[in-house]
Design a protein around this motif. Structure first.
Motif, PDB file in Angstrom:
ATOM      1  N   TYR A  62       0.857  -1.189   0.000  1.00  0.00           N
ATOM      2  CA  TYR A  62       0.000   0.000   0.000  1.00  0.00           C
ATOM      3  C   TYR A  62       0.890   1.235   0.000  1.00  0.00           C
ATOM      4  CZ  TYR A  62       1.161   1.166   4.823  1.00  0.00           C
ATOM      5  OH  TYR A  62       1.839   1.534   5.963  1.00  0.00           O
ATOM      6  N   ARG A  63       0.317   2.347  -0.419  1.00  0.00           N
ATOM      7  CA  ARG A  63       0.923   3.669  -0.243  1.00  0.00           C
ATOM      8  C   ARG A  63      -0.219   4.602   0.083  1.00  0.00           C
ATOM      9  NH1 ARG A  63       5.025   5.078  -5.042  1.00  0.00           N
ATOM     10  NH2 ARG A  63       5.878   6.492  -3.470  1.00  0.00           N
ATOM     11  N   GLN A  64      -0.137   5.269   1.224  1.00  0.00           N
ATOM     12  CA  GLN A  64      -1.287   6.034   1.709  1.00  0.00           C
ATOM     13  C   GLN A  64      -1.721   7.132   0.747  1.00  0.00           C
ATOM     14  OE1 GLN A  64      -1.342   7.438   5.701  1.00  0.00           O
ATOM     15  NE2 GLN A  64      -1.442   5.393   6.553  1.00  0.00           N
ATOM     16  N   THR A  65      -0.788   7.676   0.002  1.00  0.00           N
ATOM     17  CA  THR A  65      -1.120   8.792  -0.884  1.00  0.00           C
ATOM     18  C   THR A  65      -1.298   8.371  -2.338  1.00  0.00           C
ATOM     19  OG1 THR A  65       1.227   9.287  -1.172  1.00  0.00           O
ATOM     20  CG2 THR A  65       0.085  10.429   0.613  1.00  0.00           C
ATOM     21  N   ASP A  66      -1.357   7.074  -2.591  1.00  0.00           N
ATOM     22  CA  ASP A  66      -1.381   6.595  -3.976  1.00  0.00           C
ATOM     23  C   ASP A  66      -2.522   5.609  -4.183  1.00  0.00           C
ATOM     24  OD1 ASP A  66      -0.886   5.805  -6.536  1.00  0.00           O
ATOM     25  OD2 ASP A  66       1.106   4.971  -6.157  1.00  0.00           O
ATOM     26  N   TRP A  67      -3.593   6.100  -4.774  1.00  0.00           N
ATOM     27  CA  TRP A  67      -4.754   5.251  -5.061  1.00  0.00           C
ATOM     28  C   TRP A  67      -4.378   4.074  -5.958  1.00  0.00           C
ATOM     29  CZ3 TRP A  67     -10.057   5.605  -3.837  1.00  0.00           C
ATOM     30  CH2 TRP A  67     -10.885   4.747  -4.572  1.00  0.00           C
ATOM     31  N   ALA A  68      -3.525   4.323  -6.945  1.00  0.00           N
ATOM     32  CA  ALA A  68      -3.192   3.279  -7.917  1.00  0.00           C
ATOM     33  C   ALA A  68      -2.515   2.091  -7.248  1.00  0.00           C
ATOM     34  CB  ALA A  68      -2.302   3.851  -9.012  1.00  0.00           C
ATOM     35  N   THR A  69      -1.689   2.334  -6.241  1.00  0.00           N
ATOM     36  CA  THR A  69      -1.044   1.232  -5.528  1.00  0.00           C
ATOM     37  C   THR A  69      -2.022   0.534  -4.597  1.00  0.00           C
ATOM     38  OG1 THR A  69       1.152   2.255  -5.613  1.00  0.00           O
ATOM     39  CG2 THR A  69       0.758   0.650  -3.862  1.00  0.00           C
ATOM     40  N   THR A  70      -2.738   1.317  -3.792  1.00  0.00           N
ATOM     41  CA  THR A  70      -3.573   0.745  -2.744  1.00  0.00           C
ATOM     42  C   THR A  70      -4.831   0.092  -3.282  1.00  0.00           C
ATOM     43  OG1 THR A  70      -2.740   2.431  -1.215  1.00  0.00           O
ATOM     44  CG2 THR A  70      -4.752   1.265  -0.569  1.00  0.00           C
ATOM     45  N   ALA A  71      -5.492   0.716  -4.216  1.00  0.00           N
ATOM     46  CA  ALA A  71      -6.767   0.205  -4.734  1.00  0.00           C
ATOM     47  C   ALA A  71      -6.581  -0.591  -6.025  1.00  0.00           C
ATOM     48  CB  ALA A  71      -7.730   1.371  -4.963  1.00  0.00           C
ATOM     49  N   THR A  72      -6.074   0.059  -7.075  1.00  0.00           N
ATOM     50  CA  THR A  72      -5.910  -0.630  -8.352  1.00  0.00           C
ATOM     51  C   THR A  72      -4.920  -1.782  -8.231  1.00  0.00           C
ATOM     52  OG1 THR A  72      -6.292   1.515  -9.424  1.00  0.00           O
ATOM     53  CG2 THR A  72      -5.468  -0.291 -10.803  1.00  0.00           C
ATOM     54  N   GLY A  73      -3.841  -1.566  -7.486  1.00  0.00           N
ATOM     55  CA  GLY A  73      -2.857  -2.624  -7.296  1.00  0.00           C
ATOM     56  C   GLY A  73      -3.450  -3.851  -6.645  1.00  0.00           C
ATOM     57  N   ALA A  74      -4.341  -3.650  -5.679  1.00  0.00           N
ATOM     58  CA  ALA A  74      -4.996  -4.789  -5.034  1.00  0.00           C
ATOM     59  C   ALA A  74      -5.832  -5.579  -6.026  1.00  0.00           C
ATOM     60  CB  ALA A  74      -5.862  -4.301  -3.873  1.00  0.00           C
ATOM     61  N   ALA A  75      -6.495  -4.876  -6.948  1.00  0.00           N
ATOM     62  CA  ALA A  75      -7.265  -5.570  -7.981  1.00  0.00           C
ATOM     63  C   ALA A  75      -6.344  -6.371  -8.895  1.00  0.00           C
ATOM     64  CB  ALA A  75      -8.069  -4.554  -8.794  1.00  0.00           C
ATOM     65  N   HIS A  76      -5.191  -5.808  -9.239  1.00  0.00           N
ATOM     66  CA  HIS A  76      -4.238  -6.541 -10.075  1.00  0.00           C
ATOM     67  C   HIS A  76      -3.763  -7.820  -9.386  1.00  0.00           C
ATOM     68  CE1 HIS A  76      -3.033  -2.535 -12.230  1.00  0.00           C
ATOM     69  NE2 HIS A  76      -4.212  -2.988 -12.620  1.00  0.00           N
ATOM     70  N   VAL A  77      -3.477  -7.725  -8.094  1.00  0.00           N
ATOM     71  CA  VAL A  77      -3.034  -8.907  -7.349  1.00  0.00           C
ATOM     72  C   VAL A  77      -4.154  -9.943  -7.290  1.00  0.00           C
ATOM     73  CG1 VAL A  77      -2.274  -9.758  -5.094  1.00  0.00           C
ATOM     74  CG2 VAL A  77      -1.331  -7.626  -6.000  1.00  0.00           C
ATOM     75  N   ALA A  78      -5.374  -9.496  -7.041  1.00  0.00           N
ATOM     76  CA  ALA A  78      -6.497 -10.427  -6.959  1.00  0.00           C
ATOM     77  C   ALA A  78      -6.725 -11.142  -8.285  1.00  0.00           C
ATOM     78  CB  ALA A  78      -7.759  -9.681  -6.531  1.00  0.00           C
ATOM     79  N   LEU A  79      -6.648 -10.417  -9.392  1.00  0.00           N
ATOM     80  CA  LEU A  79      -6.834 -11.032 -10.708  1.00  0.00           C
ATOM     81  C   LEU A  79      -5.761 -12.081 -10.984  1.00  0.00           C
ATOM     82  CD1 LEU A  79      -7.712  -7.813 -12.712  1.00  0.00           C
ATOM     83  CD2 LEU A  79      -9.221  -9.803 -12.460  1.00  0.00           C
ATOM     84  N   ALA A  80      -4.500 -11.740 -10.678  1.00  0.00           N
ATOM     85  CA  ALA A  80      -3.403 -12.665 -10.951  1.00  0.00           C
ATOM     86  C   ALA A  80      -3.454 -13.881 -10.035  1.00  0.00           C
ATOM     87  CB  ALA A  80      -2.071 -11.943 -10.803  1.00  0.00           C
ATOM     88  N   ALA A  81      -3.780 -13.668  -8.755  1.00  0.00           N
ATOM     89  CA  ALA A  81      -3.873 -14.790  -7.823  1.00  0.00           C
ATOM     90  C   ALA A  81      -4.987 -15.741  -8.228  1.00  0.00           C
ATOM     91  CB  ALA A  81      -4.095 -14.270  -6.405  1.00  0.00           C
TER      92      ALA A  81
END
Length: 272
Positions: free
Chosen positions: A71-90
């Protein structure tokens, strides 16, 4: 088992990697700018904002369990979009997913929050974490989403660093007396997440400490543990300072604790 810790160079990620390694598991971990130091771990650079890179890494490692602590508190792309990327790949790799979330998804209006409570964030970081929860639930409905609170270690957390800086006069500021959370020790949190990872549970779980304490009380506990003068810590009220964000947010963890062997100690115990 084969584990992949996404965000393994942070405080929680590093402890997860350490416990996995000492437990005899095959473990890989990712970092954004600097790898961790845990031996027996395969370290790989990864920017979770890049969907193709996330998919390629997970496909190559073929983990049975993926724990996303990035996560990065100031970065939506890491915290939110990145989580979706991890979920899709997993999901594509058939891996079990544990998503680490936060009490920041709540406004504090209700004070006490159990696993059935609907997020009502009032900060950008809280909104990003809530969006990550929604994405994970939609993409990987058998995943565990674990909400936690302030994470405390043995000197490595941001709050501990702040307390030291305030107590020694290196920075100016104050610890709020009306900003209440349920701090958790990183060792307890990591052990609980690994338990949930190998269980058949899914959905929202609350994994926080047993004590609700203000940031000021937490600071005094930390100062005493570390041999600092707790009376040098300045205090203030968030309500008076005009700093945006939730005040009193207490995660109710009874449901999750009954499912765990790991005991989630309160700050007054683990800092005693």
């Amino acid at each position: 088992m084969r584990f992949l810790i996404v965000g393994g160079s942070g405080l929680l990620g590093g402890e997860l990697a350490r416990q996995c390694s000492t437990g005899g598991h095959d473990v890989a971990a990712t970092y954004l700018s600097r790898s961790g130091g845990t031996e027996g771990v395969a370290w790989s650079p990864l920017d979770v904002r890049r969907r193709e890179d996330v998919g390629a890494l997970i496909a190559a490692w073929r983990p049975e369990v993926v724990i996303n602590a990035a996560y990065r508190q100031t970065d939506w792309a890491t915290t939110a979009t990145g989580a979706a990327h991890v979920a899709l790949a997993a999901t594509a790799a058939g891996a079990r997913l544990v998503q680490v979330s936060s009490d920041a998804v709540f406004s504090g209006a209700a004070i006490h929050y159990d696993e059935t409570c609907v997020p009502d964030p009032i900060t950008p970081y809280g909104a990003a974490k809530a969006a990550a929860e929604t994405a994970v639930n939609a993409i990987a409905p058998t995943a565990v989403t674990a909400r936690t609170s302030l994470i405390i270690g043995d000197g490595g957390s941001p709050h501990e660093a702040l307390v030291h800086a305030l107590a020694t006069g290196r920075v100016r500021g104050a610890l709020f007396t009306d900003d209440v959370r349920c701090p958790v020790h990183v060792v307890d949190l990591a052990a609980a997440l690994l338990e949930l990872a190998v269980s058949d549970h899914h959905g929202i779980h609350h994994v926080a400490g047993a004590d609700a304490v203000s940031r000021y009380e937490l600071g005094r506990l930390l100062a005493r543990r570390d041999g600092l003068d707790a009376d040098r810590l300045p205090s203030a009220r968030r309500a008076d300072a005009g700093v945006p964000g939730p005040t009193d947010v207490r995660l109710e963890c009874g449901l999750t604790q009954r499912r765990l062997r790991t005991r989630l100690r309160g700050a007054r115990e683990f800092l005693r």
